[in-house]
Structures are given as C-alpha cells and as structure tokens.
Design an enzyme around this catalytic site. Structure first.
Site, PDB file in Angstrom:
ATOM      1  N   HIS A  86       0.689  -1.420   0.299  1.00 29.11           N
ATOM      2  CA  HIS A  86      -0.040   0.364   0.219  1.00 29.11           C
ATOM      3  C   HIS A  86       0.794   0.999   0.169  1.00 29.11           C
ATOM      4  CE1 HIS A  86       0.664  -0.430   4.619  1.00 29.11           C
ATOM      5  NE2 HIS A  86       0.322   0.775   4.589  1.00 29.11           N
ATOM      6  N   ASP A 121      -0.326  -7.821   1.370  1.00 35.54           N
ATOM      7  CA  ASP A 121       0.193  -6.535   1.281  1.00 35.54           C
ATOM      8  C   ASP A 121       2.005  -6.136   1.758  1.00 35.54           C
ATOM      9  OD1 ASP A 121       0.435  -3.048   1.911  1.00 35.54           O
ATOM     10  OD2 ASP A 121       0.114  -3.482   3.446  1.00 35.54           O
ATOM     11  N   GLY A 166       3.413   7.190   7.274  1.00 33.84           N
ATOM     12  CA  GLY A 166       4.819   6.987   7.138  1.00 33.84           C
ATOM     13  C   GLY A 166       5.532   5.878   7.337  1.00 33.84           C
ATOM     14  N   ASN A 167       5.385   5.257   8.692  1.00 30.95           N
ATOM     15  CA  ASN A 167       6.160   3.840   9.591  1.00 30.95           C
ATOM     16  C   ASN A 167       6.396   2.452   8.694  1.00 30.95           C
ATOM     17  OD1 ASN A 167       5.877   5.842  12.368  1.00 30.95           O
ATOM     18  ND2 ASN A 167       7.668   4.291  11.801  1.00 30.95           N
ATOM     19  N   SER A 168       4.732   2.961   8.049  1.00 34.29           N
ATOM     20  CA  SER A 168       4.369   1.871   6.913  1.00 34.29           C
ATOM     21  C   SER A 168       5.833   1.015   6.273  1.00 34.29           C
ATOM     22  CB  SER A 168       2.985   1.786   6.218  1.00 34.29           C
ATOM     23  OG  SER A 168       2.250   1.918   6.922  1.00 34.29           O
ATOM     24  N   GLY A 187     -10.522 -22.725  -8.172  1.00 33.87           N
ATOM     25  CA  GLY A 187     -11.202 -21.958  -9.231  1.00 33.87           C
ATOM     26  C   GLY A 187     -12.758 -22.496  -9.232  1.00 33.87           C
TER      27      GLY A 187
END
Length: 404
Positions: free
Chosen positions: A141, A184, A257-259, A314
C-alpha cells in the site's frame, strides 16, 4: 552509730552493684565471645560453610561497589530482574545504531483524475534494505493504490518512486520489482551497491513483553526510532477494506509513513514489517507488524517472478450449516455455486451443486476452510476432495494450478 550504719550501708550498696554487674553483664559477654569464637572456628573448619561465607561476603562487596548492578527477586518461580535505566538506554542506542542504516524513506507520486481534471499527489513511506545491491522490501500500500475504490476520482499506480538513505542526501530513483496486495508486501530496487542490509530475526520466537523498536520515516521524518514492548502475538487484524492479517502487536509508536519500516528486537534483528495502527478517540499505542517469517517466501517470489505464484482451485462456494442442512434436507459442508472455466476444479469434474465435506482428509464447513488447506500446498500438488452428489459420497482428486 548512725554514721557507722550509714557508711556500712553505703559500702554494702557498692559491693552489691559490683556483684550484680559481674553476674548480669560481664559473664554473659565473655561467654558470648567464647561461644562465637568456637562457632566461627567450627565453621571455618568445615569447607562447605567456609566457602559459603566467603561467597556471601564477596557478593555483598560487589553489590555495594556497583551502582548499575541488577537486582533479582524470585516470586513464585518467576524471576523479576530490575535493570538500571542506563542499561535500557544502552540497549536502545545499540539497536538504533545497528538498524538505522538499513531503513530507507520512500517518496511516491501519483496521478489523480477527477471531475476537476488531473493533478499530482505525493505520499511517503518506509522500507527495509534486504540486499547489498539495492533490493528493498516495503508494504504494497506504500507504492500501490489497488485499494482505491472511490468513484469520484481515480488514482494511478505510482508514476515516481524515490528513495532516501540514512545519512545520505542523494535521492535515488527506484523501480518496482513486484507487489502483492493480498499480503500487502512489495519489493523495489535502487541502482546502488554496498548497502547495509538488515539482519532478519525469528518472529516465531517473539514473546509478549519483550523489547521492541519501530524504525521508519513517519510523517516524512527520516530515520525515526520509537520503542516499547511486544503487546501480543498472532493477533488477527481485519483492515477497513476487508483484508485479514495475522500480526504482531506493539505499543511502540507507529504513525503514517512508518508503513514498510522495521519492527526489531533487542538484538537489532527485524522481526516484523510495520503495517497498521489503530487510531481514534481513546486509542493509544496499538500498532501492528507483519511477522517477518511470513514474508520470506513472498519476498523471494516477488524478486524471482514479480508476483506471488499461488495454487488455484476455481470454485465459488456457500456454507451449508446445521440449520440450512435441516431446512433443505441437505448435509453440512460447502455447496458449489460456480466452477470457473478451464480451472483445476472443472478439469477434475467438480460440478455446480456438489457439496464438499472434506479436503485433504479434513472436514470443511466454509470456503475459507478450503482456502486455508489449499494455501498450505504448492502448484502441482494433488488434493483429495470428498463430495456429496446425488445422495452418495464420491472422492475427486484435484491438481492445483497457478492462479490466473
């Protein structure tokens, strides 16, 4: 006569006091000294007692002369050790010195299309150097907008990704190597060698209460360190867009911003990737990191294949619980609503209307159960499905294929 009597009485009084002093004080004192001497002599004559006396004395001297020593108290088998603030400070400084050179700041630019035209927006995040030749892992992200569902504007993928290094004023252009929105995670790369790669720890051994430091670039402030403890492990977290993660919880401050930055232990080893935090009125000190052990295979696939190769069945299913089974005179399991064309399930002849009761010998009651079992296998593995069709059970073997 009276004088002689008084003199006598006076003398008699003195003699009586001397006798009392000798009897009540002097003799017991002398006896005590003699007794203590005998005891000490006996103790020093026995090696075990003598050694314990010397050890005790040496311990007392050491404790008195060392102001920064630790104090241990044993309470019901739990050892509680009080350490000096100086020791804690030295641990924090040592960890920061080791980790900071391996943390980068990431700056991203996007194109935003709306009713008012096109504009450029920017965002910031953090990353962890994982190789000396420029590979950096971060959160998906940070560099992607796959989760943007706003119908009033459209955000493009990152049109520019730039990286800043610790104690380096140069801004480096970065290339997106691979990304995966399900976990992520993402990998980017800059054209530079000789970087300080982070030391990877073991997130499976993390314990609640142990030291933790979050390092990253919150709010655009490069190389910021915050410390705390591990608050919880194996915490299941659901994000606002429905994504689920099994995470490490910490009270070390994690901000925007730490991500993509690092959660590290007291050895300066990376044990997690800072990803989420809870925010709102009354919320304080609740942040989450993806355990590092769950990222290693994903990161390797992103570098090798630019994507994650996942096994694929599927099918789309509906849970038949006890109530539905009684109501419609069916059996409990997963009702097959759809079978994707050319999928592994279609090739194995699983059909709409089948009820899956077991996969790989394990009972299943939801499509999530099937996904969990599938994700423990690799592309090409074979899974045995037990299904209920036309009032009888049947075993079908499905060969897992790559997810398109």
């Amino acid at each position: 006569m009276d004088e002689n009597e008084n003199s006598f009485k006076s003398v008699a009084t003195v003699k009586t006091k001397k006798h009392s002093f000798t009897k009540s004080i002097f003799l017991p004192f002398v006896s005590g000294v003699i007794g203590a001497s005998l005891v000490i002599g006996i103790c020093f004559g026995v090696p075990g007692i003598r050694d314990n006396i010397f050890k005790l004395e040496q311990s007392n001297v050491t404790s008195n002369n060392n102001n920064n020593s630790t104090t241990s108290v044993n309470t019901n088998g739990v050892n509680l050790q009080a350490i000096s603030l100086q020791g804690y400070s030295e641990t924090s400084m040592g960890v920061a010195d080791k980790v900071l050179p391996s943390i980068v700041g990431i700056q991203i630019e996007y194109s935003v299309n709306s009713f008012f035209g096109q504009s450029t927006q920017s965002a910031t995040g953090s990353g962890i150097i994982i190789s000396e030749d420029g590979y950096i892992m971060t959160n998906n992200h940070v560099i992607s907008n796959n989760n943007n569902n706003n119908s009033y504007y459209e955000v493009s993928d990152a049109k520019s990704v730039k990286v800043t290094l610790y104690n380096d004023e140069t801004v480096y252009d970065a290339k997106i190597i691979g990304k995966d929105d399900k976990t992520d995670l993402a990998v980017i790369k800059i054209d530079k060698t000789g970087l300080t790669k982070a030391e990877i720890g073991n997130s499976d051994s993390v314990k609640v209460g142990e030291f933790a430091m979050a390092v990253g670039c919150p709010l655009g402030l490069n190389t910021t360190a915050t410390s705390g403890i591990i608050s919880a492990v194996n915490r299941t977290v659901t994000t606002s867009d429905g994504g689920k993660y099994v995470a490490i919880q910490t009270d070390a401050a994690i901000n925007s911003g730490n991500s993509g930055g690092a959660l590290v232990n007291s050895k300066g080893e990376v044990i997690g990737i800072n990803t989420l935090k809870l925010s709102g009125t009354g919320v304080e000190g609740i942040g989450f990191a993806i355990p590092i052990n769950s990222t290693t295979d994903i990161i390797a696939e992103l570098i090798d294949h630019q994507k994650v190769l996942r096994p694929y069945i599927g099918i789309t299913g509906l849970t038949i619980d006890e109530n539905l089974a009684k109501q419609y005179k069916m059996i409990e399991g997963v009702y097959v609503r759809e079978v994707d064309d050319f999928s592994a399930a279609q090739k194995a002849e699983i059909k709409v209307g089948d009820i899956i009761t077991e996969v790989d010998g394990k009972a299943v009651k939801s499509i999530e159960n099937i996904e969990e079992i599938k994700n423990q296998h690799k592309i090409g593995d074979k899974l045995n499905f037990k299904i209920y069709r036309n009032k009888e059970y049947k075993n079908i073997e499905v060969t897992l294929e790559e997810q398109p």
